[in-house]
Write a protein that holds these residues in place. Structure first.
Motif, mmCIF file in Angstrom:
data_model
loop_
_atom_site.group_PDB
_atom_site.id
_atom_site.type_symbol
_atom_site.label_atom_id
_atom_site.label_comp_id
_atom_site.label_asym_id
_atom_site.label_seq_id
_atom_site.Cartn_x
_atom_site.Cartn_y
_atom_site.Cartn_z
ATOM 1 N N ILE A 219 -10.952 4.098 -7.056
ATOM 2 C CA ILE A 219 -10.371 3.166 -8.032
ATOM 3 C C ILE A 219 -8.865 3.130 -7.788
ATOM 4 N N THR A 220 -8.357 1.969 -7.391
ATOM 5 C CA THR A 220 -6.917 1.828 -7.163
ATOM 6 C C THR A 220 -6.235 1.354 -8.446
ATOM 7 N N TYR A 221 -4.989 1.792 -8.621
ATOM 8 C CA TYR A 221 -4.191 1.273 -9.739
ATOM 9 C C TYR A 221 -2.717 1.303 -9.392
ATOM 10 N N CYS A 222 -1.943 0.523 -10.148
ATOM 11 C CA CYS A 222 -0.487 0.474 -9.957
ATOM 12 C C CYS A 222 0.129 0.249 -11.336
ATOM 13 N N HIS A 223 1.013 -0.717 -11.458
ATOM 14 C CA HIS A 223 1.613 -1.023 -12.752
ATOM 15 C C HIS A 223 0.784 -2.043 -13.523
ATOM 16 N N ARG A 224 0.306 -3.083 -12.808
ATOM 17 C CA ARG A 224 -0.392 -4.175 -13.475
ATOM 18 C C ARG A 224 -1.581 -4.683 -12.678
ATOM 19 N N GLY A 225 -1.931 -4.022 -11.573
ATOM 20 C CA GLY A 225 -3.110 -4.397 -10.806
ATOM 21 C C GLY A 225 -2.864 -5.254 -9.587
ATOM 22 N N ALA A 226 -1.587 -5.545 -9.261
ATOM 23 C CA ALA A 226 -1.294 -6.380 -8.095
ATOM 24 C C ALA A 226 -1.184 -5.541 -6.822
ATOM 25 N N ARG A 227 -0.305 -4.530 -6.825
ATOM 26 C CA ARG A 227 -0.199 -3.663 -5.656
ATOM 27 C C ARG A 227 -1.531 -2.978 -5.357
ATOM 28 N N ALA A 228 -2.313 -2.755 -6.405
ATOM 29 C CA ALA A 228 -3.630 -2.140 -6.228
ATOM 30 C C ALA A 228 -4.538 -3.006 -5.373
ATOM 31 N N ALA A 229 -4.377 -4.337 -5.447
ATOM 32 C CA ALA A 229 -5.181 -5.234 -4.619
ATOM 33 C C ALA A 229 -4.767 -5.149 -3.161
ATOM 34 N N THR A 230 -3.469 -5.014 -2.902
ATOM 35 C CA THR A 230 -3.006 -4.835 -1.527
ATOM 36 C C THR A 230 -3.630 -3.584 -0.936
ATOM 37 N N ALA A 231 -3.642 -2.515 -1.717
ATOM 38 C CA ALA A 231 -4.246 -1.264 -1.249
ATOM 39 C C ALA A 231 -5.745 -1.412 -1.058
ATOM 40 N N LEU A 232 -6.405 -2.123 -1.958
ATOM 41 C CA LEU A 232 -7.852 -2.302 -1.841
ATOM 42 C C LEU A 232 -8.206 -2.937 -0.502
ATOM 43 N N TYR A 233 -7.521 -4.004 -0.122
ATOM 44 C CA TYR A 233 -7.870 -4.663 1.138
ATOM 45 C C TYR A 233 -7.410 -3.859 2.346
ATOM 46 N N GLY A 234 -6.345 -3.086 2.192
ATOM 47 C CA GLY A 234 -5.975 -2.173 3.261
ATOM 48 C C GLY A 234 -7.078 -1.155 3.499
ATOM 49 N N LEU A 235 -7.601 -0.601 2.415
ATOM 50 C CA LEU A 235 -8.695 0.365 2.537
ATOM 51 C C LEU A 235 -9.940 -0.281 3.136
ATOM 52 N N LYS A 236 -10.230 -1.499 2.726
ATOM 53 C CA LYS A 236 -11.398 -2.181 3.279
ATOM 54 C C LYS A 236 -11.231 -2.428 4.774
ATOM 55 N N LEU A 237 -10.024 -2.797 5.196
ATOM 56 C CA LEU A 237 -9.776 -2.966 6.622
ATOM 57 C C LEU A 237 -10.040 -1.672 7.377
ATOM 58 N N ALA A 238 -9.766 -0.543 6.715
ATOM 59 C CA ALA A 238 -9.913 0.767 7.351
ATOM 60 C C ALA A 238 -11.309 1.353 7.200
ATOM 61 N N GLY A 239 -12.238 0.594 6.621
ATOM 62 C CA GLY A 239 -13.615 1.058 6.544
ATOM 63 C C GLY A 239 -14.012 1.719 5.244
ATOM 64 N N PHE A 240 -13.174 1.614 4.214
ATOM 65 C CA PHE A 240 -13.504 2.145 2.890
ATOM 66 C C PHE A 240 -14.147 1.004 2.090
ATOM 67 N N ASP A 241 -15.435 1.071 1.871
ATOM 68 C CA ASP A 241 -16.157 -0.061 1.296
ATOM 69 C C ASP A 241 -16.330 0.006 -0.218
ATOM 70 N N ARG A 242 -16.265 1.188 -0.797
ATOM 71 C CA ARG A 242 -16.523 1.344 -2.235
ATOM 72 C C ARG A 242 -15.197 1.470 -2.974
ATOM 73 N N VAL A 243 -14.546 0.320 -3.195
ATOM 74 C CA VAL A 243 -13.219 0.302 -3.803
ATOM 75 C C VAL A 243 -13.204 -0.721 -4.930
ATOM 76 N N LYS A 244 -12.619 -0.349 -6.052
ATOM 77 C CA LYS A 244 -12.462 -1.267 -7.171
ATOM 78 C C LYS A 244 -11.060 -1.097 -7.743
ATOM 79 N N ILE A 245 -10.659 -2.008 -8.622
ATOM 80 C CA ILE A 245 -9.309 -1.999 -9.190
ATOM 81 C C ILE A 245 -9.365 -1.747 -10.693
ATOM 82 N N TYR A 246 -8.516 -0.853 -11.158
ATOM 83 C CA TYR A 246 -8.275 -0.701 -12.593
ATOM 84 C C TYR A 246 -7.164 -1.680 -12.940
ATOM 85 N N VAL A 247 -7.537 -2.876 -13.396
ATOM 86 C CA VAL A 247 -6.577 -3.970 -13.543
ATOM 87 C C VAL A 247 -5.534 -3.676 -14.616
#
Length: 269
Positions: A219-247
């Motif tokens: 579960i990624t998080y930041c201040h408001r859920g925006a930077r967390a999305a950048t991290a989510l897709y970075g992780l997906k690019l790297a093969g981490f498939d089970r990722v969600k955002i705490y918006v």
């Protein structure tokens, strides 16, 4: 999930890809990719990360995409100045509501201009994602509630600046400084280089140094859920498939005095 500027220049005349400018409206009005629509995905704050709040977020996102005619044969390409914290959030909203094929212009409009792409003033009416009381089907597994974060059955991944993580910096809109207990940490910008995503193996190394494993839900998080999305897709690019955002992210967590927090250097997690 990514498209290069050269690929977009080549494919845009086919008429299927729609540039979606997620920068401020003034930047879109001034100079954008020809034919780009304007969608504000950044200023959204979820009222509460519970089931009703998440459902209303999804409904509002779907309504915005429908108003812009995005989906099916009109595939959005989200872009900002460079790849940062906004265009990935646009793609995350798009995928949340079950729409497929959306893309991020890696390197943003700066890469577009560097590749020789034309520029034109934005035209038409801008739109924004807002909360709604509508009812739509959506991928609930892409969003985490506060209750899910509290259960700590997934690895919690804080991607804010270290000063935010350690509690020495406080956003004026946040009631408290600190972090969610037992959070893993890496700054989201470390997944980027020269305004684009780093190669997958470099992102994977960053994630593993932070103590993350592709075998665990994250579960990624930041201040408001925006930077967390950048991290989510970075992780997906790297093969981490089970990722969600705490918006709701830290903005929401800090506002509830009943929720625990930690301050100071990271502990081992």
């Amino acid at each position: 999930m990514l498209i290069t500027a050269a690929e977009l220049i080549s494919k845009l005349p086919e008429g299927r890809l729609v540039p979606v400018d997620v920068r401020p409206e003034t930047a879109w009005r001034d100079a954008s990719i020809p034919g780009a629509v304007s969608l504000n995905v950044y200023d959204y704050f979820i009222p509460e990360s519970d089931e009703a709040g998440i459902a209303g977020m999804a409904a509002g996102a779907r309504e915005a995409f429908d108003r812009l005619g995005l989906g099916k044969d009109r595939v959005p390409v989200f872009f900002e100045e460079q790849t940062g914290m906004i265009s990935p959030r646009g793609l995350w909203f798009y995928e949340l509501v079950g729409l497929e094929g959306g893309l991020i212009l890696d390197g943003g409009i700066e890469a577009w201009k560097a590749a020789g792409g034309d520029i034109a003033p934005g035209a038409g009416l801008p739109d924004a994602i807002r909360q709604s009381d509508g009812d739509v089907a959506f991928h609930r597994e892409l969003a985490a509630s506060t209750e899910e974060v509290l259960r700590h059955e997934a690895d919690i991944f804080d991607v804010r600046r270290r000063t935010e993580f350690e509690g020495t910096f406080l956003h004026p809109c946040c009631a408290r400084a600190g972090r969610i207990p037992h959070s893993h940490f890496a700054f989201y910008e470390d997944m980027l280089r020269d305004g684009k995503y780093r190669p997958a193996d470099e992102i994977r190394e960053i994630a593993e140094r932070a103590g993350l494993s592709p075998d665990r839900e994250i579960i990624t998080y930041c201040h408001r859920g925006a930077r967390a999305a950048t991290a989510l897709y970075g992780l997906k690019l790297a093969g981490f498939d089970r990722v969600k955002i705490y918006v709701g992210s830290w903005h929401e967590w800090a506002g509830n005095a009943a929720l625990p927090l930690e301050i100071g250097p990271a502990e081992e997690v």
